[in-house]
Write a protein that holds these residues in place. Structure first.
Motif, PDB file in Angstrom:
ATOM      1  N   SER A  82     -17.771   0.672  -2.434  1.00  0.00           N
ATOM      2  CA  SER A  82     -18.909  -0.211  -2.134  1.00  0.00           C
ATOM      3  C   SER A  82     -19.004  -0.580  -0.658  1.00  0.00           C
ATOM      4  O   SER A  82     -19.902  -1.308  -0.265  1.00  0.00           O
ATOM      5  CB  SER A  82     -18.789  -1.500  -2.965  1.00  0.00           C
ATOM      6  OG  SER A  82     -17.575  -2.178  -2.634  1.00  0.00           O
TER       7      SER A  82
ATOM      8  N   GLY B  41     -19.047   4.224   1.101  1.00  0.00           N
ATOM      9  CA  GLY B  41     -18.581   4.947  -0.083  1.00  0.00           C
ATOM     10  C   GLY B  41     -19.211   6.317  -0.195  1.00  0.00           C
ATOM     11  O   GLY B  41     -18.566   7.291  -0.623  1.00  0.00           O
TER      12      GLY B  41
ATOM     13  N   GLN C 241     -11.225   3.439  -9.933  1.00  0.00           N
ATOM     14  CA  GLN C 241     -10.324   2.365  -9.534  1.00  0.00           C
ATOM     15  C   GLN C 241     -10.366   2.124  -8.019  1.00  0.00           C
ATOM     16  O   GLN C 241      -9.808   1.149  -7.539  1.00  0.00           O
ATOM     17  CB  GLN C 241      -8.899   2.688  -9.978  1.00  0.00           C
ATOM     18  CG  GLN C 241      -8.749   2.865 -11.493  1.00  0.00           C
ATOM     19  CD  GLN C 241      -7.366   3.336 -11.874  1.00  0.00           C
ATOM     20  OE1 GLN C 241      -6.481   3.441 -11.009  1.00  0.00           O
ATOM     21  NE2 GLN C 241      -7.164   3.600 -13.174  1.00  0.00           N
ATOM     22  N   GLU C 242     -10.998   3.029  -7.280  1.00  0.00           N
ATOM     23  CA  GLU C 242     -11.112   2.875  -5.827  1.00  0.00           C
ATOM     24  C   GLU C 242     -12.440   2.204  -5.486  1.00  0.00           C
ATOM     25  O   GLU C 242     -13.387   2.212  -6.275  1.00  0.00           O
ATOM     26  CB  GLU C 242     -10.987   4.243  -5.147  1.00  0.00           C
ATOM     27  CG  GLU C 242      -9.641   4.919  -5.427  1.00  0.00           C
ATOM     28  CD  GLU C 242      -9.438   6.143  -4.556  1.00  0.00           C
ATOM     29  OE1 GLU C 242     -10.078   6.213  -3.484  1.00  0.00           O
ATOM     30  OE2 GLU C 242      -8.631   7.022  -4.945  1.00  0.00           O
ATOM     31  N   ASP C 243     -12.496   1.670  -4.281  1.00  0.00           N
ATOM     32  CA  ASP C 243     -13.665   0.903  -3.841  1.00  0.00           C
ATOM     33  C   ASP C 243     -14.574   1.794  -3.023  1.00  0.00           C
ATOM     34  O   ASP C 243     -14.210   2.274  -1.947  1.00  0.00           O
ATOM     35  CB  ASP C 243     -13.218  -0.300  -3.010  1.00  0.00           C
ATOM     36  CG  ASP C 243     -14.403  -1.174  -2.613  1.00  0.00           C
ATOM     37  OD1 ASP C 243     -15.500  -0.968  -3.204  1.00  0.00           O
ATOM     38  OD2 ASP C 243     -14.233  -2.024  -1.745  1.00  0.00           O
TER      39      ASP C 243
END
Length: 832
Positions: free
Chosen positions: A622, A690, A618-620
């Motif tokens: 990218s 990331g 659910q976390e980014d």
């Protein structure tokens, strides 16, 4: 006139009968009518009497009529006789001639018989006189031979009697020679009557007295040798009895005497009247009897065990003497015939002396103990309540018998080398020693203990009751709290006490160990009933619930019992291995119960950790590396660290079994790392920024699982996987494919999942192609732990990508595809 009629009637009856019997001319009807007439019927009877018939006729006063009838009958008979003679005159003449010839033959036979009789008389005269002379001479010869034999016997008896007098004067040194002389004298006296011979009357009286004297002296020598364990004296006495021909009978009498003595000793030791003798009082009221006081338990039991100790000493002494006797019999040989004495005893198929004696002793013990306890409840209670004490006496007796068996060999060897006569050879190891070597079909130690076997089951039943009582006491009906430490100490002390009491015998220790195992199992069953199995027992959201607190207390109680039992086992050095194994097997059920008690909580913790880790998607991840610096770790990692720290402090800290908890939480830590690596490899898209944040998460993951284990490095392969995967985040796909960690530490399937993150959007991983969620795909991976199954799924994803490229008529594949295909092919080769 009637007599003449009767005579004619009688003379005429026979031809009539002959006519009927011969089958000749048939009788005329008139004759038949005559014979059937009532007047003539009387003449046909066998018992016809003339005088009687005449008297009846006169009495009836019809004489004239009777005479007329008789005259008529006579006339008819005469006519018939004439007819018969005329009809058969040739046959009658032939028979008369044959009678004359027969008379001539008989006369000739009579002449020959007279001649034969004369011949027999002449032969008798020639045989009888020589025969009578032979009989007389034979009787004379037999009497001469008997007289000669008797004279020879008398001469030998006189000689042996004189020699016996000299041998008796020699004392015990000449006693065996005197016995040999007596044996020969007995042989000379067999089968002959020597009474009335004046020349040897005094010698016969002397021989009888000498025999008694030699027998008594030999008996005293045997008794003295048996008491002092002197093989020389015993051997000398046995030689005397062998020479006298009474060896077997004497041995049987000696052994029977020991049996009778032991039987009396056993009866005396178990005599309830002697054990309950009342204490005499100085003054008593009139009419009051001195009653036995069996209720005085200490005095009664002290007397009983004193008697039992004395009885064991008596049995040991008797067995030792019989064993010594058998040893000497085994080694002693007659110096003349070289016959071994033990062969003389057992030649009729009789068992060896010691074995037969031991069988009798054990049988007497069994019978006497059974009778005594059947007649007295006090004896029964004493033996059942203090059975280990009785068993200890039996074990001590058996050890003493074995020690004596070892020592007697040396004693006989020493004596045989110094004082023993030549026919008693030096000792050698006896392969048939009853107390040292068990036979295949007979165990003498078991035979001894069988006499008290009837008390073991009662003792074990009481022992089990004593073990169960404290357990049932600390788990009252309706109770909801586990036992306290003091109550556990009481249970452990009871168990230790039972073990200590039973340590006198390995078999009893094993039986008590089984009872202890049942006690442990009962404790486990009672504890399991206290466990809370409701939904709140596995919650990890709020503080500990009442059910969870009770479960913690139950686990702590089980752990305390487990540790205490291990301590008890370590202190019981003499406990048989089988008994220890029985206890350890029962303790495994305690461990299993502890595991089942904490398993719901562990499952909840594991599920919660997986739910937190899966939120990383659910976390980014990218973002690029440019821009503002990233935070030290992701939010899900902070949540994971906080959750693990909280459950360790709020939940697992209350457990006293630290090692047990760590053994279980380390599995959770390993699982958490595996889930973290799995989900990290599935992150998509993953930018350079990331990667930096994910690398920081890798470092923080070690800190997150640290509370779950003693040391993170002890987690084994999952820890090495965590350390090895982190550098791969920043390596090129080519370097990753050639990394030595791939395949060895990091599974091929994990690396292939990670390479999907570097592929274009049309190269989809298996779960995206199947439109599965990450959670569902993770479950599929759990359900298929085989690396081959995972690789096959990944290959299908790559094949689908190839088909999609060809379908849109693409000119080239993604740069990462050849690398992934090469890794896949290499992996498939390795898993074959």
């Amino acid at each position: 006139r009637p007599r003449a009629c009767a005579r004619k009637r009688t003379n005429g009856a026979s031809p009539t009968a002959n006519m009927e019997g011969s089958g000749g001319v048939p009788v005329q009807d008139s004759v038949k009518e005559l014979l059937l007439d009532e007047c003539y019927i009387d003449f046909l009877k066998e018992e016809f009497d003339v005088k009687t018939y005449t008297a009846q006729s006169i009495h009836q006063a019809v004489i004239v009529e009777q005479l007329a009838k008789l005259a008529q009958g006579i006339s008819q008979l005469d006519k018939e006789l004439h007819i018969q003679v005329v009809a058969r005159h040739e046959n009658l003449l032939a028979q008369a001639t044959g009678i004359e010839s027969l008379e001539g033959v008989l006369q000739m036979m009579q002449t020959r018989i007279a001649a034969l009789q004369c011949t027999v008389d002449r032969i008798r005269g020639k045989i009888v006189d020589p025969y009578n002379k032979i009989v007389a001479r034979t009787a004379q010869l037999a009497r001469l031979q008997a007289a000669c034999d008797l004279l020879r016997r008398i001469i030998r008896i006189l000689y042996l009697s004189k020699r016996l007098q000299g041998q008796l004067q020699g004392g015990s040194r000449e006693i065996t020679k005197a016995a040999q002389s007596l044996n020969e004298l007995d042989y000379l006296s067999q089968g002959v009557d020597l009474s009335g011979i004046e020349v040897i009357e005094n010698d016969l009286l002397f021989i009888a007295r000498a025999r008694l004297e030699v027998e008594n002296q030999a008996k005293r020598l045997l008794e003295q040798g048996m008491e002092t364990q002197n093989p020389t004296q015993v051997g000398t006495a046995l030689q005397v009895f062998y020479n006298l021909g009474t060896l077997k009978g004497t041995i049987n009498n000696v052994v029977d005497g020991y049996q009778v003595s032991l039987e009396d000793n056993i009866s005396s030791a178990l005599d309830i009247k002697m054990l309950t003798q009342p204490i005499p009082a100085t003054t008593r009221g009139p009419g009051r009897a001195a009653m036995p006081t069996p209720g005085n338990t200490p005095a009664f039991r002290a007397a009983l065990w004193t008697n039992m100790e004395k009885l064991m000493d008596q049995i040991c002494a008797a067995c030792g003497q019989v064993q010594h006797l058998q040893k000497v019999l085994t080694k002693k040989r007659d110096p003349v015939t070289h016959v071994c004495f033990i062969d003389e005893i057992t030649k009729d198929g009789q068992a060896d002396i010691l074995c037969a004696f031991w069988n009798s002793v054990t049988e007497i013990l069994s019978v006497k103990f059974q009778q005594a306890t059947n007649s007295s409840t006090f004896l029964k209670q004493a033996f059942e309540g203090e059975y280990p004490k009785l068993l200890r006496l039996y074990n001590d007796l058996w050890k003493r018998l074995q020690q004596y068996s070892q020592s007697i060999q040396g004693n006989i060897t020493t004596s045989g080398n110094s004082d023993a006569p030549p026919e008693l050879p030096p000792g050698e190891e006896d392969p048939q020693d009853l107390f040292m070597l068990k036979k295949q079909d007979y165990d003498p130690e078991k035979a001894l203990k069988n006499s008290v076997q009837l008390y073991e089951s009662a003792y074990l039943s009481k022992s089990l009751s004593r073990l169960f009582d404290p357990v049932n006491l600390v788990f009252p009906p309706g109770g909801r709290n586990p036992p306290s430490n003091d109550e556990l100490d009481s249970i452990i002390k009871t168990i230790a006490s039972e073990f200590n009491v039973a340590s006198v015998d390995p078999n009893l220790s094993l039986a008590v160990a089984r009872n202890v195992a049942k006690t442990i199992q009962l404790f486990g069953v009672k504890s399991e009933q206290l466990l809370s199995t409701q939904g709140d027992a596995s919650q990890v959201i709020g503080p500990l619930t009442e059910g969870q607190r009770r479960n913690v207390a139950v686990v702590n109680s089980l752990y305390t019992l487990y540790q205490a039992m291990l301590k008890v086992l370590s202190m019981l050095s003499s406990l048989p291995l089988a008994a220890e194994q029985t206890i350890r097997t029962a303790l495994t059920t305690i461990q299993a119960l502890m595991g089942s008690a904490v398993q719901p909580l562990l499952n909840s913790v594991e599920d919660s950790i997986e739910a937190i880790i899966i939120t990383m998607h659910q976390e980014d991840f990218s973002g690029s590396s440019s821009g503002k610096p990233e935070v030290p770790c992701s939010l899900y990692m902070k949540e994971l660290q906080g959750f693990i720290s909280r459950i360790m402090s709020d939940y697992f800290k209350n457990f006293e079994c630290v090692d047990f908890i760590y053994d279980n939480t380390e599995n959770i830590a390993q699982r958490a790392i595996q889930l973290f690596i799995r989900n990290a490899s599935l992150l998509r898209p993953l930018g350079e920024g990331g990667k930096m944040r994910l690398a920081a998460d890798f470092a923080q993951m070690e800190l997150a699982v640290a509370p779950l284990c003693r040391r993170v490095s002890d987690l084994g392969k999952p820890y090495r996987l965590l350390r090895s995967f982190r550098p791969l985040l920043f390596q090129t796909s080519e370097h990753i494919s050639t990394s030595p960690a791939v395949g060895d530490i990091v599974p091929y399937s994990t690396i292939l999942h990670f390479l999907f993150t570097r592929a274009p959007a049309d190269l989809k991983p298996p779960h995206q192609r199947a439109e599965w969620s990450v959670a569902r795909y993770s479950q599929w991976l759990d359900d298929h732990p085989s690396e081959k199954d995972r690789l096959l799924l990944l290959r299908s994803a790559l094949e689908a990508y190839v088909q999609s490229v060809r379908a849109r008529e693409g000119k080239e594949f993604a740069p990462v595809y050849p690398i992934m295909l090469q890794l896949l092919q290499k992996a498939m080769v390795n898993v074959q």
